[in-house]
Design a protein around this motif. Structure first.
Motif, PDB file in Angstrom:
ATOM      1  N   GLY A 102      -8.119  -0.992   2.604  1.00 46.22           N
ATOM      2  CA  GLY A 102      -8.646   0.146   1.866  1.00 46.22           C
ATOM      3  C   GLY A 102      -7.907   1.431   2.183  1.00 46.22           C
ATOM      4  O   GLY A 102      -7.674   2.265   1.292  1.00 46.22           O
ATOM      5  N   ILE A 103      -7.516   1.600   3.442  1.00 44.43           N
ATOM      6  CA  ILE A 103      -6.745   2.792   3.819  1.00 44.43           C
ATOM      7  C   ILE A 103      -5.399   2.800   3.103  1.00 44.43           C
ATOM      8  O   ILE A 103      -4.970   3.832   2.566  1.00 44.43           O
ATOM      9  N   LEU A 104      -4.713   1.657   3.103  1.00 50.80           N
ATOM     10  CA  LEU A 104      -3.431   1.578   2.391  1.00 50.80           C
ATOM     11  C   LEU A 104      -3.630   1.891   0.904  1.00 50.80           C
ATOM     12  O   LEU A 104      -2.832   2.608   0.295  1.00 50.80           O
ATOM     13  N   LYS A 105      -4.705   1.350   0.326  1.00 52.43           N
ATOM     14  CA  LYS A 105      -4.978   1.587  -1.093  1.00 52.43           C
ATOM     15  C   LYS A 105      -5.243   3.065  -1.350  1.00 52.43           C
ATOM     16  O   LYS A 105      -4.704   3.656  -2.303  1.00 52.43           O
ATOM     17  N   ALA A 106      -6.063   3.671  -0.511  1.00 53.21           N
ATOM     18  CA  ALA A 106      -6.415   5.077  -0.703  1.00 53.21           C
ATOM     19  C   ALA A 106      -5.212   5.988  -0.572  1.00 53.21           C
ATOM     20  O   ALA A 106      -5.146   7.038  -1.225  1.00 53.21           O
TER      21      ALA A 106
END
Length: 265
Positions: A102-106
């Motif tokens: 999720g961090i990479l996506k955000a």
């Protein structure tokens, strides 16, 4: 983030998304159970937030301070362009790895992989001949402790993948290493790491993870240990650091988590 800070407005949509993701993964909103049924065993909200116990349907056990640490480490290596993928060894239901993805996506990162390493079948049988510090896991007392959590410890691969899918985060940037660490990590196709998170509990699992993966950790990368409060895990870390001359200071996250930043190779 503490309970008193939960109402603080976010500066942007990415921060708001990651804060919401943290709450969903733990089924805890800062005051009460969130998006989940009532607790089946008596727990306090502080125990849930601090990761001493998890909601029975939670995607992760580790609580808010250790999730915040994961975010700090991942966002630091992204900001400073420390090369390498992200890996957790010992994932339970996969929630921490979901958070990493999720961090990479955000942050719009498309050139790093989240590696999800686990037996997906529970702990290995303790090899007390080679690793006497794991004798605590060999017997009915250990089983009684594990049963007392109120949720299963061995989580299958299909369930972990399903939990990624429920957040819309199962894609080509998530790869799985299936099997006991001694069998999978020596030949794992992982070239370089920037964040290495170990949650194997046992002396053997912790030592094997460090031996096979720490050489791949970039300078400027982070090594996170989830189970430092457990004597066997702590000894494995101490023995590995001593054997390899690792002197970077160990920093405390909470009651059981620690980490250090690798400064050189």
């Amino acid at each position: 983030m503490t309970t008193a800070e939960t109402a603080t407005p976010h500066d942007n949509a990415a921060d708001a998304y990651l804060d919401l993701l943290k709450r969903c993964l733990t089924r805890y909103d800062g005051r009460q159970i969130f998006l989940g049924p009532p607790l089946t065993k008596p727990r306090t909200m502080e125990q849930i937030e601090r990761g001493r116990f998890a909601h029975q349907d939670a995607d992760t056990m580790i609580g808010w301070p250790r999730l915040d640490n994961v975010r700090h480490c991942v966002e630091t290596v992204l900001r400073e362009k420390v090369p390498g993928d992200l890996l957790e060894a010992g994932v339970w239901r996969g929630g921490c790895c979901v958070f990493m993805r999720g961090i990479l996506k955000a942050r719009g990162v498309t050139d790093r992989t989240v590696w999800v390493a686990d037996s997906f079948a529970g702990f290995p049988e303790p090899d007390t001949g080679r690793y006497p510090d794991d004798s605590v896991y060999d017997g009915p007392v250990a089983r009684e402790i594990l049963d007392g959590f109120g949720y299963p410890i061995a989580i299958g691969l299909d369930e972990v993948k399903a939990r990624f899918t429920s957040y819309g985060l199962l894609d080509s940037q998530v790869r799985f290493l299936v099997g006991y660490f001694a069998d999978t990590l020596p030949q794992a196709p992982v070239e370089r790491l920037s964040v290495l998170r170990l949650d194997g509990d046992m002396y053997q699992s912790t030592l094997e993870s460090l031996e096979y993966l720490y050489p791949k950790l970039s300078a400027g990368g982070f090594c996170i240990i989830d189970d430092y409060s457990l004597e066997g895990c702590r000894k494995a870390v101490e023995h590995f650091r001593e054997a390899h001359g690792i002197t970077e200071p160990i920093e405390k996250i909470d009651w059981t988590g620690v980490f250090w930043r690798r400064t050189s190779r």
